[in-house]
Design a protein around this motif. Sequence first.
Motif, PDB file in Angstrom:
ATOM      1  N   LEU A   1      -3.090   8.388  -6.573  1.00 30.72           N
ATOM      2  CA  LEU A   1      -3.348   7.196  -6.004  1.00 30.72           C
ATOM      3  C   LEU A   1      -2.287   6.199  -6.625  1.00 30.72           C
ATOM      4  O   LEU A   1      -1.948   6.339  -7.857  1.00 30.72           O
ATOM      5  N   VAL A   2      -1.532   5.243  -5.782  1.00 31.51           N
ATOM      6  CA  VAL A   2      -0.767   4.111  -6.529  1.00 31.51           C
ATOM      7  C   VAL A   2      -1.406   2.782  -5.852  1.00 31.51           C
ATOM      8  O   VAL A   2      -1.690   2.753  -4.321  1.00 31.51           O
ATOM      9  N   ARG A   3      -1.862   2.038  -6.657  1.00 30.69           N
ATOM     10  CA  ARG A   3      -2.484   0.746  -6.120  1.00 30.69           C
ATOM     11  C   ARG A   3      -1.812  -0.605  -6.704  1.00 30.69           C
ATOM     12  O   ARG A   3      -2.024  -0.620  -7.868  1.00 30.69           O
ATOM     13  N   GLU A   4      -1.304  -1.613  -5.749  1.00 38.40           N
ATOM     14  CA  GLU A   4      -1.285  -2.843  -6.575  1.00 38.40           C
ATOM     15  C   GLU A   4      -2.459  -3.666  -6.714  1.00 38.40           C
ATOM     16  O   GLU A   4      -3.335  -3.572  -5.807  1.00 38.40           O
TER      17      GLU A   4
ATOM     18  N   THR B   1       0.812  -1.262  -0.051  1.00 39.21           N
ATOM     19  CA  THR B   1      -0.112   0.041  -0.017  1.00 39.21           C
ATOM     20  C   THR B   1       0.702   1.322   0.062  1.00 39.21           C
ATOM     21  O   THR B   1       0.246   2.399  -0.083  1.00 39.21           O
ATOM     22  N   ASP B   2       2.336   0.960  -0.163  1.00 35.81           N
ATOM     23  CA  ASP B   2       3.234   2.261  -0.265  1.00 35.81           C
ATOM     24  C   ASP B   2       2.941   3.012  -1.402  1.00 35.81           C
ATOM     25  O   ASP B   2       2.961   2.416  -2.403  1.00 35.81           O
ATOM     26  N   GLN B   3       2.344   4.280  -1.183  1.00 33.41           N
ATOM     27  CA  GLN B   3       2.207   5.362  -2.148  1.00 33.41           C
ATOM     28  C   GLN B   3       3.313   5.708  -3.033  1.00 33.41           C
ATOM     29  O   GLN B   3       3.356   6.344  -4.160  1.00 33.41           O
TER      30      GLN B   3
ATOM     31  N   LEU C   1      -1.406   0.086 -10.500  1.00 35.63           N
ATOM     32  CA  LEU C   1      -2.171   1.139 -11.254  1.00 35.63           C
ATOM     33  C   LEU C   1      -1.938   2.570 -10.519  1.00 35.63           C
ATOM     34  O   LEU C   1      -1.661   2.631  -9.150  1.00 35.63           O
ATOM     35  N   ARG C   2      -1.597   3.584 -11.404  1.00 38.34           N
ATOM     36  CA  ARG C   2      -1.313   5.107 -10.829  1.00 38.34           C
ATOM     37  C   ARG C   2      -2.623   6.017 -11.375  1.00 38.34           C
ATOM     38  O   ARG C   2      -2.575   5.595 -12.654  1.00 38.34           O
TER      39      ARG C   2
END
Length: 843
Positions: free
Chosen positions: A796-799, A771-773, A786-787
């Motif tokens: 947002l940065v999402r695995e 969850t590290d941005q 996803l960015r």
Amino acid sequence: MTVTNFAAFGGMIPLEDIADLPQSAAGFARNAYLYSQGIEGFRAPTLVHTLKSTTRSFYRIPPSIVDGSTPSDDYTGSVWMEFLNDVVDVIPSPVIEDSYKRYYIFTPGSAPAYSTLADIVAGNATLTLGIPQPSAAPSVSTGGVGPYTFAVTGGSLPPGLALNTATGVISGTPTSAGSYSFTVTATSADGFVGSHTYTPKFIAGASGTLTMSPTYLPDGQIGTIYNQFVSVANGTSPYTYAVTSGALPPGVTLDATLGILYGVPTTAGATSFTITATDSTGLTGSQTYTPKIVPLMNVTLTPTSLPDGALTVAYSQYIGGIGGTTPYTYAVMSGTLPAGLTLDASSGNLSGTPTATGTFQFTVTASDSAGHSGSQAYTMNVEAAVSVALTPLAIPNGQVGVIYSQTLSATVGTLTYVRSYLYTYVSKYGEEGQPSSPTTVTGTSDGSWTITVTPPTSAQLAGRALQNINIYRTITASDGTSTYYLVTTIPYSQTSYTDTKLDTDISGGTILPSLYWSGPPSDLQGAVLLPNGILAGWRNKYEIWFSEAYRPHAWPASYSINIPYEIVGLGVTGNTIVVVTRGYPYAVTGLTPDTMTPSMITSLEPGASRLAIASGESAVFFASETGIVMATAGGTQNLTLGSMGAHQWTALNPPSFMMVGRNTALTVMQRDAAAADNGMFYETNIANVGWSSIQTDAAVTFMRSDAYTSDILMAYGGGVYVWDDRRHKNYMPWVWRSKDILLPWAQEYYGGKVFFRVPTWQALTLGTRNTDQSQTFDPTKQYLLLRVWGDGKQILVREIQATGELIIFPAGSKYDVYRFQLEGQVTVFNAQFAMSVKELRQV
């Protein structure tokens, strides 16, 4: 090395154009969707060849061509051609069943060249493309009772000239201007004699101390390229040339440095102009010229001169038409025939028995069945019967101070037979060049005709594999049509041949094919090959030239066409050439090289880079100043307008692009660049397609689609890499980003879903979601990342660990501009983002 940023899918754009939506309850397109049809990414690149440090471009010949046993996609055993130039076009031989396996090479700044596979393997130098034209017409002496001796028996030669009594050559350097009249008598070995009077004129040298040549220029025709040189015989180079009085024919210009008169005459009529040459010391010389420009005529008459007749001796000579559609009709349009002779209107036979001596001038016109016509003026002498006659019947004028040489020939027998001879140079590969100028002579049909030819000069031999000389002569058919037939082939070192063959010996043989087969211009570049064996290239910014079909060495100047915009490069789709220019593109179509016709494609799409043109089965693709353009004869389509903004395209620096196509995909790279986003991958056959960035960690110097496998070959880091090897399973990581999605006012996206497929051999054991941005994508632990950006700020940065899982964006923030980016190594086939969960579509 590491290669990143390969895409596996098409683009994400709004389903409707937001700017065109009415201000309704919805007010704008709320959703963005991506559809990809399951396209897979590229595999890991494989090094297949190490380049020399000086190499800028390359071409591969596969082992299947070299030894005929190994498949084309096996890179072991390939032969590599490496070049110092950035832009080199290599075309495998279009010659049908070419046993020499030749390759044709077109390089800007160098003359077109070619090489056989054997010479390429051996590392030998390339050969210059094209066969030179002989510099002189053949010398022909006729008769069966030689040798002859020649003597001046009346009047005197111009001062400075002398007659060789054994060869009949009048030569020397004239020292006095004026009109002269003298008679030359030829005596055969068995005592027969004949005489002829000549009246040449010699003019004074040009003003100043420089002497210019030639002293006259040939006439031109409307619509036909006019190309003549003027030069200086003395003085100190360099020279400059200028028109100092009168005016050149409309459409023709003078090159002030080279002395070349070049252009396409547009207006018929008489012209008069003076050209002055100035050397580096300031000395000058001038020459006045009076060429006529005549309307284009498709029919010419042969021969151009007629043999003299003898009083009370039967006379027969066919006048034939060339260049039109048979049958021809013939008529005397002006002047008077010699008394006792008539012209047959159907056959063109001028025959009868002369009944009066004298000099007769008349003009004969030939008209073909299509309504085209041509004329030829003749001057014919009727003299008392003689046993020996001299040819030619008139000798050219000369100029004081300019070397002069003219050969006289003698003939024994009744003067009733005329032939024209010419010859060509032929390479050891059977390539034949443009013929020499013809020589027309008179003799007896059963006599011998000795033809003396000029062998190639050392300059003409250099870089060319010349081997033979073909000698041709005319046969005049019963309808008056004259055709050149092959008499013999001799080694190029042989300078003479005695022809004793009858017409029946050669009439069923080879007809002269190469009347207009000049070699390609020395500055021709950018060559492409059409399916019908025609090569096309361009020169001088605006000219396109075409070769004869399946004959890459033959480029008739009359086939060339002009494009009104500066040419960037050429591409081929089917039988259509797409000409990419600095303005409007053009489509050039035609079944044969002489029917090639350009037509403008009515979409202003200036080409950005010559290296960014990719030929395809259904279209030609090129990088323009506004995007990637798909072009056909029917029009153009800018493919990237829907997947990236204008500022995004401009930021990619299109003039630096190289582009190759494979199947329906295009790969574009920046030349000599190694940075983030120094290339892109683009899928052309998906509606509303997107693009994907490519990044390399070494500068890309050249890229080519392999001619035998369609693999993408790319040079970087001193080696050539195959970018789709098919021998590796693992896909490289890629990055895809959307275009900027501009909303009519600030709005909030709720979230989205991404659907993807994981090959069994690429499955990972996933850990706890990161969850590290500030994280970066890890291909050893993650499938997708996803960015999301709003108004240029990453929000947002999402695995993403599972296909179709719901991704919820941070709440409470509204933005005018959104951009989405995916990073991964799996195959994504659908992604969607919406402003409410209800609006997310089911897959």
